[in-house]
Design an enzyme around this catalytic site. Structure first.
Site, PDB file in Angstrom:
ATOM      1  N   GLN A 125       0.838  -1.205   0.000  1.00 46.21           N
ATOM      2  CA  GLN A 125       0.000   0.000   0.000  1.00 46.21           C
ATOM      3  C   GLN A 125       0.867   1.247   0.000  1.00 46.21           C
ATOM      4  OE1 GLN A 125      -2.869   0.253   3.311  1.00 46.21           O
ATOM      5  NE2 GLN A 125      -2.115   2.322   3.642  1.00 46.21           N
ATOM      6  N   GLY A 126       0.865   1.994  -1.096  1.00 48.29           N
ATOM      7  CA  GLY A 126       1.667   3.204  -1.201  1.00 48.29           C
ATOM      8  C   GLY A 126       0.847   4.457  -0.946  1.00 48.29           C
ATOM      9  N   SER A 183       1.447   6.706   2.411  1.00 49.31           N
ATOM     10  CA  SER A 183       2.187   7.697   3.188  1.00 49.31           C
ATOM     11  C   SER A 183       3.348   8.283   2.389  1.00 49.31           C
ATOM     12  CB  SER A 183       2.724   7.080   4.478  1.00 49.31           C
ATOM     13  OG  SER A 183       1.672   6.682   5.326  1.00 49.31           O
ATOM     14  N   SER A 229       4.721  -0.958   4.140  1.00 53.62           N
ATOM     15  CA  SER A 229       4.958  -2.295   4.700  1.00 53.62           C
ATOM     16  C   SER A 229       5.188  -3.325   3.592  1.00 53.62           C
ATOM     17  CB  SER A 229       3.765  -2.719   5.560  1.00 53.62           C
ATOM     18  OG  SER A 229       3.609  -1.866   6.663  1.00 53.62           O
ATOM     19  N   GLU A 285      -9.178  -2.114   6.554  1.00 53.35           N
ATOM     20  CA  GLU A 285      -7.969  -2.372   7.332  1.00 53.35           C
ATOM     21  C   GLU A 285      -8.258  -2.294   8.823  1.00 53.35           C
ATOM     22  OE1 GLU A 285      -3.391  -0.783   7.392  1.00 53.35           O
ATOM     23  OE2 GLU A 285      -4.964   0.720   7.263  1.00 53.35           O
ATOM     24  N   GLU A 319      -4.688  10.921  16.516  1.00 49.60           N
ATOM     25  CA  GLU A 319      -5.392  12.198  16.313  1.00 49.60           C
ATOM     26  C   GLU A 319      -6.383  12.087  15.163  1.00 49.60           C
ATOM     27  OE1 GLU A 319      -1.568  12.969  18.366  1.00 49.60           O
ATOM     28  OE2 GLU A 319      -2.130  11.851  16.564  1.00 49.60           O
TER      29      GLU A 319
END
Length: 419
Positions: A146-147, A149, A190, A273, A403
């Site tokens: 998963q790209g 961030s 990851s 997720e 947050e």
């Protein structure tokens, strides 16, 4: 919500237990030197995406044999339709399957691809994308990363700067399809170094409001212009990587959903997720081991003296685990009723992240100064909590910061104003 399982669900639970007992390869053992995976649905000692390519032929064969056994039942991606290699299980049966696998401490297969991308393609993909990618996910043949961030857009994901500029087909070759040229960087991805494909958020309209100029692309990890570098964490492990895109050509046909509407696709994926049961069972098993160790002769030699305070802390962790289990089951119940995971998934994510850190502190305090021992040999519980404290540092950042989760709960769950 009905807490009682039906007779059919109880029978299915027994079926899963028998399957794991009979089909899990005996030679596929946890690596005693491995660090805990940072993914909530993974179990200690296994890293299936890495194991399937291991230099050890026995481990590589065992990892692939386990994937093949699960694929026979459609249990790698059990929620997917049977036509695509899944089992078409209801959310509650999938919940039972995941729970029993975690209790048996056997590795999941194709985690991010099966749990995030699979249901996302069912919901938002087109027929060609589903046919091209879902069978490979369900058979454990294609590993995804998963790209999302980026270096300057972690918590504020919508501030991402990786761009995708649309280009027309080459005039000299009418067979060429339209493509995007992708440039930028992703980080903390990851298992990217083990992935065959990536699903990536990119900015396709730099002039649009930041949430409305984003698209969701599927990218072959072997495409020219992609560089993947593993990143080492403070434990000395490399569970994630950074990805650089340098003029990477991606077919427009690989876009999931409408152009500039990828934010909504991504939020749906993150909802899947956050809805899992894995972290709950993982932490239950850790707490059970802590109690067993403290009661043992060796544990009594290591444990702190003020056992009354320690008992109170352990009881509090147990209560928190039962609350987290209830939230995970509530999410599964809502999915069974046809609802899409919403703020309840963020509640589960928040509970799990903070519980991870509290449980790590409780285990470390249980052994006082002995919890400082990093080498496993001779340390209490093989230094499990010394390592867990390091694992837990990232817990309130992974999958969305606390947050962000509180903001989702406040606005979507409680209906509070955004400002």
């Amino acid at each position: 919500m009905d807490w009682e399982e039906t007779a059919q669900e109880r029978e299915f639970r027994q079926e899963v237990r028998a399957f794991v007992r009979d089909r899990f390869p005996a030679c596929y053992r946890p690596d005693p030197e491995a660090e805990h995976s940072l993914e909530p649905e993974d179990v200690w000692g296994y890293d299936w995406p890495a194991d399937r390519r291991s230099a050890d032929p026995e481990r590589r064969a065992a990892a692939r044999a386990w994937a093949a056994a699960l694929a026979e039942r459609g249990w790698i991606a059990p929620h997917l339709p049977v036509a695509y290699g899944g089992a078409g299980l209801s959310p509650m049966r999938e919940f039972i399957l995941r729970e029993e696998m975690m209790r048996a401490e056997v590795p999941t297969v194709n985690g991010i691809g099966a749990m995030l991308l699979g249901p996302t393609l069912v919901e938002y993909g087109n027929d060609e994308q589903r046919a091209a990618h879902l069978p490979g996910i369900a058979r454990g043949e294609t590993v995804w990363a998963q790209g999302f961030s980026e270096p300057d857009a972690g918590s504020d994901l919508a501030s991402l700067r990786t761009t995708a500029v649309r280009e027309p087909a080459e005039a000299s070759d009418a067979a060429d399809a339209e493509v995007y040229r992708v440039n930028g960087q992703k980080v903390w991805t990851s298992s990217a170094q083990h992935a065959d494909w990536l699903f990536v958020l990119v900015r396709t309209d730099p002039r649009a409001p930041k949430h409305k100029g984003i698209s969701f692309l599927l990218i072959d990890a072997t495409s020219p212009g992609i560089t993947i570098r593993p990143l080492r964490d403070m434990r000395g492990a490399d569970p994630f990587a950074e990805i650089h895109f340098d003029d990477v050509r991606v077919p427009v046909a690989n876009r999931v959903g409408e152009e500039n509407r990828g934010w909504y696709v991504a939020m749906a994926a993150l909802g899947f997720e956050r809805a899992g049961i894995g972290a709950t069972i993982k932490f239950e098993r850790v707490l059970e081991r802590l109690i067993t160790s403290l009661r043992s002769a060796q544990g009594q030699d290591f444990r702190r003296a003020d056992t009354a305070v320690l008992r109170h802390e352990i009881a509090q962790r147990h209560i928190e685990l039962r609350v987290q289990y209830a939230m995970a089951r509530l999410t599964a119940s809502r999915q069974t009723a046809g609802a899409v995971p919403g703020y309840e998934a963020s509640v589960s994510q928040l509970l799990g992240a903070e519980l991870h850190q509290r449980l790590a502190r409780t285990g470390a305090k249980a052994f006082g100064p002995y919890a400082q021992l990093w080498q496993r040999d001779g340390a209490p519980m093989d230094a499990a909590f010394a390592h867990m404290r390091f694992d837990a540092v990232a817990a309130t950042l992974l999958g969305g910061t606390t947050e962000i989760q509180r903001s989702v709960i406040a606005t979507r769950g409680l209906g509070l104003p955004r400002s």
